[in-house]
Design an enzyme around this catalytic site. Structure first.
Site, mmCIF file in Angstrom:
data_model
loop_
_atom_site.group_PDB
_atom_site.id
_atom_site.type_symbol
_atom_site.label_atom_id
_atom_site.label_comp_id
_atom_site.label_asym_id
_atom_site.label_seq_id
_atom_site.Cartn_x
_atom_site.Cartn_y
_atom_site.Cartn_z
ATOM 1 C CG ASN A 125 -0.431 -0.206 2.521
ATOM 2 O OD1 ASN A 125 0.603 -0.841 2.686
ATOM 3 N ND2 ASN A 125 -1.091 0.329 3.522
ATOM 4 C CB ILE A 126 1.747 3.614 -2.331
ATOM 5 C CG1 ILE A 126 2.628 2.390 -2.666
ATOM 6 C CG2 ILE A 126 2.549 4.917 -2.470
ATOM 7 C CD1 ILE A 126 3.021 2.286 -4.129
ATOM 8 C CD GLU A 127 -1.579 4.767 4.461
ATOM 9 O OE1 GLU A 127 -1.130 5.639 5.241
ATOM 10 O OE2 GLU A 127 -2.273 3.794 4.838
ATOM 11 C CB CYS A 131 -5.119 -1.339 -1.997
ATOM 12 S SG CYS A 131 -6.441 -0.498 -1.132
ATOM 13 C CD GLU A 149 -5.323 -5.843 -1.523
ATOM 14 O OE1 GLU A 149 -4.678 -4.781 -1.395
ATOM 15 O OE2 GLU A 149 -6.253 -6.166 -0.773
ATOM 16 C CB CYS A 173 -10.853 -2.377 0.017
ATOM 17 S SG CYS A 173 -10.104 -1.830 -1.523
ATOM 18 C CB CYS A 221 -8.483 -4.534 -3.863
ATOM 19 S SG CYS A 221 -7.306 -3.184 -3.610
HETATM 20 N N1 THU Z 1 -5.354 -1.384 2.213
HETATM 21 C C1 THU Z 1 -4.773 -2.210 1.298
HETATM 22 O O1 THU Z 1 -3.604 -2.036 0.941
HETATM 23 N N2 THU Z 1 -5.510 -3.221 0.804
HETATM 24 C C2 THU Z 1 -6.816 -3.445 1.123
HETATM 25 O O2 THU Z 1 -7.489 -4.211 0.453
HETATM 26 C C3 THU Z 1 -7.379 -2.788 2.304
HETATM 27 C C4 THU Z 1 -6.733 -1.489 2.638
HETATM 28 C C5 THU Z 1 -4.565 -0.277 2.742
HETATM 29 C C6 THU Z 1 -4.996 1.076 2.236
HETATM 30 C C7 THU Z 1 -4.511 1.977 3.342
HETATM 31 O O3 THU Z 1 -3.161 2.305 3.089
HETATM 32 C C8 THU Z 1 -4.565 1.116 4.582
HETATM 33 O O4 THU Z 1 -4.690 -0.221 4.134
HETATM 34 C C9 THU Z 1 -5.721 1.455 5.516
HETATM 35 O O5 THU Z 1 -6.914 1.495 4.819
#
Ligand code: THU
Length: 133
Positions: free
Chosen positions: A44-46, A55, A57, A88, A91
């Protein structure tokens, strides 16, 4: 699957160290296996503008697709907690573009406790190109 689940878990949890999650502090790693047994990982890259977060995936899938792959036969998702990872909705829809209903999905936690599903179990009634025929 030619690549075993524990190898895939190791790749995903190793990749997870590169997660960029300064806002949620929830790190996620994913590893996918393409039709021809190549493995791509993602994290994940915020972003300070939260909605731009990508996300794990989708990062893994976009890496694979941008290298020419179109079919994914397995995916594992891990996170840094004791709870199993749950992809999520966005994804799941992106996975459905490249994975068939019988694709293998492993939802794991940091200790590699995991549950295995077929993709159709985690996204029944998926919207697809066939809906636009
Ligand atoms: N996140 C994912 O990387 N994959 C998911 O399917 C659920 C959420 C990440 C996004 C965000 O960086 C963190 O989890 C919290 O939502």
């Amino acid at each position: 699957m030619t690549i075993d689940e524990s190898t895939l878990f190791t790749k995903a949890i190793t990749a997870m160290k590169n997660a960029y999650a300064p806002y949620s502090h929830y790190s996620v790693g994913a590893a996918i296996v393409t039709e021809d047994n190549e493995v791509y990982t993602g994290v994940n890259i915020e972003n300070a503008s939260y909605g731009l977060t990508n996300c794990a995936e989708r990062t893994a899938i976009f890496k694979a697709v941008s290298e020419g792959h179109r079919k994914i036969k397995a995916i594992i998702i891990v996170n840094g907690t004791k709870e199993l990872s749950k992809p999520c909705g966005a994804c799941r829809q992106v996975i459905s573009e490249f994975m068939g209903p019988e694709g293998q999905v492993f939802l794991a936690n940091k200790d590699n406790d995991h549950q295995e599903y077929k993709f159709k179990q985690i996204l029944p009634l998926a919207f697809s190109d066939k809906d636009m025929d």
